[in-house]
Design an enzyme around this catalytic site. Structure first.
Site, PDB file in Angstrom:
ATOM      1  N   GLU A 101       9.649  -3.814  10.116  1.00 19.98           N
ATOM      2  CA  GLU A 101       9.948  -2.489   9.538  1.00 19.98           C
ATOM      3  C   GLU A 101      10.510  -1.562  10.610  1.00 19.98           C
ATOM      4  OE1 GLU A 101       6.995  -0.828   6.940  1.00 19.98           O
ATOM      5  OE2 GLU A 101       7.977   1.138   6.898  1.00 19.98           O
TER       6      GLU A 101
ATOM      7  N   GLU B  72      -0.831  -5.643   8.632  1.00 20.08           N
ATOM      8  CA  GLU B  72      -0.031  -4.930   9.629  1.00 20.08           C
ATOM      9  C   GLU B  72      -0.630  -5.114  11.024  1.00 20.08           C
ATOM     10  OE1 GLU B  72       0.526  -0.802   8.633  1.00 20.08           O
ATOM     11  OE2 GLU B  72       1.232  -1.272   6.615  1.00 20.08           O
TER      12      GLU B  72
ATOM     13  N   ASP C  12       0.835  -1.208   0.000  1.00 18.55           N
ATOM     14  CA  ASP C  12       0.000   0.000   0.000  1.00 18.55           C
ATOM     15  C   ASP C  12       0.868   1.255   0.000  1.00 18.55           C
ATOM     16  OD1 ASP C  12       0.819  -0.055   2.620  1.00 18.55           O
ATOM     17  OD2 ASP C  12      -1.197  -0.170   3.483  1.00 18.55           O
ATOM     18  N   SER C  13       2.210   1.064  -0.064  1.00 19.32           N
ATOM     19  CA  SER C  13       3.101   2.201  -0.305  1.00 19.32           C
ATOM     20  C   SER C  13       2.783   2.829  -1.657  1.00 19.32           C
ATOM     21  CB  SER C  13       4.571   1.757  -0.272  1.00 19.32           C
ATOM     22  OG  SER C  13       4.782   0.662  -1.138  1.00 19.32           O
TER      23      SER C  13
ATOM     24  N   ASP D 183      -0.738  -6.252   0.097  1.00 25.36           N
ATOM     25  CA  ASP D 183      -1.148  -5.590   1.336  1.00 25.36           C
ATOM     26  C   ASP D 183      -2.666  -5.540   1.414  1.00 25.36           C
ATOM     27  OD1 ASP D 183       0.727  -4.735   3.196  1.00 25.36           O
ATOM     28  OD2 ASP D 183       1.353  -3.030   1.970  1.00 25.36           O
TER      29      ASP D 183
ATOM     30  N   LYS E 147      -0.821  -9.550   3.082  1.00 27.04           N
ATOM     31  CA  LYS E 147       0.008  -9.065   4.199  1.00 27.04           C
ATOM     32  C   LYS E 147      -0.852  -8.161   5.077  1.00 27.04           C
ATOM     33  CE  LYS E 147       3.543  -5.993   3.577  1.00 27.04           C
ATOM     34  NZ  LYS E 147       3.105  -4.854   4.394  1.00 27.04           N
TER      35      LYS E 147
HETATM   36  O1  KIV Z   1       3.581  -1.058   1.435  1.00 26.04           O
HETATM   37  C1  KIV Z   1       4.744  -1.466   1.389  1.00 26.04           C
HETATM   38  O2  KIV Z   1       5.525  -1.125   0.500  1.00 26.04           O
HETATM   39  C2  KIV Z   1       5.185  -2.370   2.433  1.00 26.04           C
HETATM   40  C3  KIV Z   1       6.611  -2.802   2.414  1.00 26.04           C
HETATM   41  C4  KIV Z   1       7.090  -3.145   3.766  1.00 26.04           C
HETATM   42  C5  KIV Z   1       6.769  -3.946   1.501  1.00 26.04           C
HETATM   43  O3  KIV Z   1       4.421  -2.770   3.242  1.00 26.04           O
END
Ligand code: KIV
Length: 283
Positions: free
Chosen positions: A187, A115, A45-46, A84, A113
């Site tokens: 991270e 968080e 989600d970056s 994400d 993924k």
């Molecule tokens: O959104 C992102 O780029 C991430 C990185 C840690 C892969 O979560």
């Protein structure tokens, strides 16, 4: 037959070979990255920051993310794709996490993924990992600096620097593994603490700003390739200055256009002389 790494093979690389991951957001990059030998692509989600130019990763919706997953999975058919879960797809109402994870898988993700986040109505982080893995979807955890809830962590800061917060991070990593995740992103974690975590758990740790002793590393591809023009974190090593190459190419294009050197005859379409004559006679 795809050469994609399976989740089992991903885990088996721990203590054998390091894992290399990069973020990927679109079809054209996916086609290139697919030929590079990466262990996985992360549709992170970056993309909210580096593609959409927004500050807060919580702004990306599931619908928007699905478009990127479709594009990346079309381009990268031989590389594992980890996506994400957007903030709104699991943190606002954790009971919706399975339905939303299924949508990402249907669009081409191999794994999702999530968080770390504080409990929402009694439903916390492990609930989400357990629910999604029970539905047969592989989950990667993400602890330390978790951008979706960075405000609660006091901003974009290194995590686990005190005794309490260091122990808390080790406990979180163990809980992520116990809940069924096949790997965990660390991270912005001090290198020595990340080493401790890596030695303590049986699933691969993937570091981003977490030192060299993690089982693997992930970076934002737009940082690595020198595309993103905003502020880069200190751990983001730049391996190529594509922005310089792009600026030079665009400058040459402008020069050629101004000098009428572009397009050439071979870059143009022709018309029969007689047809052209006829057109001229009729206007
Ligand atoms: O959104 C992102 O780029 C991430 C990185 C840690 C892969 O979560």
């Amino acid at each position: 037959m795809s050469d994609k790494l399976t989740v089992k093979e991903f885990i088996a690389k721990k203590n054998k070979t390091k894992l290399s991951l990069l973020t990927c957001y679109d079809y054209s990059f996916a086609c290139i990255f697919d030929k590079c030998g990466l262990d996985a692509l992360v549709v992170g989600d970056s993309l909210t920051n580096v593609v959409l130019g927004l500050e807060d990763t919580r702004k990306i919706s599931l619908r928007e993310m699905l478009n990127h997953v479709l594009a990346v999975s079309k381009g990268a058919q031989n590389t594992m794709i980890i996506v994400d879960m957007p903030y709104k797809a699991y943190q606002v109402d954790p009971s919706k996490c399975v339905d939303n994870a299924k949508k990402l898988i249907a669009a081409g993700a191999d794994a999702v993924k999530v968080e770390w986040f504080p409990k929402v109505e009694g439903k916390g982080y492990e609930y989400v990992i357990k629910k999604i893995t029970k539905a047969g979807i592989p989950v990667m955890g993400h602890i330390g600096l978790t951008p979706q809830t960075a405000k609660l962590l006091g901003g974009f800061k290194v995590q686990g620097k005190t005794v309490d917060s260091g122990i808390e991070l080790i406990e979180q990593a163990c809980r992520v593994e116990k809940a069924g995740a096949f790997g965990v992103v660390l991270e912005c974690v001090p290198a020595d603490l990340a080493k401790l975590i890596t030695e303590k758990i049986g699933i691969p740790t993937i570091g981003i700003g977490a030192g060299k002793d993690c089982d693997g590393q992930v970076l934002v591809s737009y940082d690595v390739l020198g595309i993103y023009q905003g502020k880069r974190p200190k751990f983001a090593r730049v391996y190529a200055d594509l922005s310089k190459i792009i600026k030079e190419a665009v400058g040459s294009f402008i020069d050629d256009v101004c000098d009428a050197k572009f397009p050439s005859l071979s870059e143009s379409f022709t018309i029969d002389d007689e047809v052209l004559k006829e057109i001229k006679n009729n206007i």
